[in-house]
Design a protein around this motif. Sequence first.
Motif, mmCIF file in Angstrom:
data_model
loop_
_atom_site.group_PDB
_atom_site.id
_atom_site.type_symbol
_atom_site.label_atom_id
_atom_site.label_comp_id
_atom_site.label_asym_id
_atom_site.label_seq_id
_atom_site.Cartn_x
_atom_site.Cartn_y
_atom_site.Cartn_z
ATOM 1 N N GLY A 155 26.991 -45.001 -11.533
ATOM 2 C CA GLY A 155 27.938 -43.679 -11.728
ATOM 3 C C GLY A 155 29.396 -43.865 -11.618
ATOM 4 N N ALA A 156 29.934 -44.543 -10.679
ATOM 5 C CA ALA A 156 31.226 -44.814 -10.409
ATOM 6 C C ALA A 156 31.753 -45.170 -11.668
ATOM 7 N N PHE A 157 31.295 -45.741 -12.671
ATOM 8 C CA PHE A 157 31.911 -46.371 -13.990
ATOM 9 C C PHE A 157 32.026 -45.165 -14.797
ATOM 10 N N VAL A 195 20.758 -35.078 -9.488
ATOM 11 C CA VAL A 195 21.032 -36.168 -9.847
ATOM 12 C C VAL A 195 20.367 -36.736 -11.045
ATOM 13 N N SER A 196 19.323 -36.599 -11.184
ATOM 14 C CA SER A 196 18.333 -37.006 -12.533
ATOM 15 C C SER A 196 19.220 -36.435 -13.709
ATOM 16 N N GLN A 203 17.040 -44.091 -18.398
ATOM 17 C CA GLN A 203 16.438 -45.152 -17.844
ATOM 18 C C GLN A 203 16.498 -44.902 -16.281
ATOM 19 N N LEU A 204 18.095 -45.050 -15.976
ATOM 20 C CA LEU A 204 18.397 -44.880 -14.296
ATOM 21 C C LEU A 204 17.775 -43.673 -13.923
ATOM 22 N N GLY A 205 17.846 -42.461 -14.756
ATOM 23 C CA GLY A 205 17.433 -41.355 -14.114
ATOM 24 C C GLY A 205 15.929 -41.265 -13.755
ATOM 25 N N ILE A 217 12.280 -41.779 -9.033
ATOM 26 C CA ILE A 217 11.426 -42.373 -7.860
ATOM 27 C C ILE A 217 12.107 -42.401 -6.542
ATOM 28 N N GLY A 218 13.596 -42.651 -6.402
ATOM 29 C CA GLY A 218 14.242 -42.865 -5.147
ATOM 30 C C GLY A 218 14.134 -41.338 -4.619
#
Length: 459
Positions: A202-204, A290-291, A301-303, A308-309
């Motif tokens: 996310g920082a990017f 967040v998602s 995909q990261l969402g 899961i996290g």
Amino acid sequence: MTFWHRLTAKPDLAKTLNADHQLARTLTTRDLIALGIGAVIGTGIFILPGTVAATTSGPAITLAFVLAAVVCSLAAMCYAEFASALPVAGSAYAYGNIVFGQVFGWIIGWALILEYMLAVAAVSTSFAAYFASLLSGFGLQLPQALSGAFDPPHGTYLNLVAVLVVLIIGFMLSRGMTTSMKVNRAMVVVKLAIIALFVIVGAFYIRPLNWQPYLPFGAKGVLAGASLVFFAYLGFDAVSASAPEVKNPQKTLPRGIIGTLVIATVLYVAVAVVLTGIVSYTRLDVADPVSFALAAIHQPQLGGIIAIGALAGMFTMMVTMIYSSSRLVYAIGRDGLLPKWFGKVVHQLPLNALWTVTLIIAIMGGLVPLTQLVNLVNIGTLIAFAFVSLGIIPLRRHAQIANPGFKVPGYPVVPILSFLFCLLLMSQLSRETWLMSGVWFALGMCVYFAYGFRHQPQD
């Protein structure tokens, strides 16, 4: 014995310190930190930063987290001293019972029941929301009637996932702490790895313009936000509930309590900075911020991984809170303020208290909307924190309590400051929250005088 003396009667210290000998001491420092991190790093990371930023604090949610952490750090030190001096079941309830007297212990215990049980019920509904989001990624969904709290006009009658996850955790805890802690530690590792992934990726995508204006709701928004994100720090106080099941509690409990708070604060601020940096705070008032933010920057995909996290985070939080609330109810039953049935130990576990707590939470999570729960959790927490903070003064003066372990630095200034900060944050809660909590405590006093006062042990 006068009425007031009966109200403020204090338990025999030696009996209290030896009352939990039937519980097995199996928890290590690693288990304690996993319990603390498992409880604290959950809802606060994946839910509250978005909703509080959107409605209360704006990008200054980061300051709200820091302010809440400052207040929590003062209370955490007070909890650590009590846990070191009085390693007994019941956490703040037991501390209040010993230093203030029975009726004050009951009030604290009733506040903690509010905190722990409502916290789990609230998180179970959020767990269900994230689980539904994950299922939708595979083109699946639950029937509408089983997908939300009881609300017939909108076609929902039961939040089935919320009920099932609470029952599964109750079953797991009933099998013993060794197995439960292995599952808990594994999920904590998964959760922390996924949080780190979100922060790094996310920082990017941060756009500094999203942080402007930084204080859209002013300083009052930061203060009000801090009172709300207190919910995020629930957990370090629950660690003290494990005292009679911890090896070498005088050392491990203070380390677990303070260490949990430090790690949690760093992670909360990092996630809040990234979250409000990649999506405008005005768009974050959603169930799974967040998602949502990752989908907005085209990282679906990261969402899915974050979902899961989030599930792992909320699961571990519920493990700690169900565990802690069962030990609280056990301790109150052990002391006779609730029926002794709750204080019964079976196979070195308080199974009666555990299953009672589990069933009540499952019913609440399945039927009561989240929006009616969160603020009540905060007021229950702040009341317990206030009593524990002030309680350091009579603890130090107690002639029978020798504490060779951790002591609050800056005594008596730090405990008094902690108490005043708790009052300040309580003043920020809504009138509706105070009204609902007043009803809760009125009910609690009815229960106390109907049962606890009449059945208190007579020395």
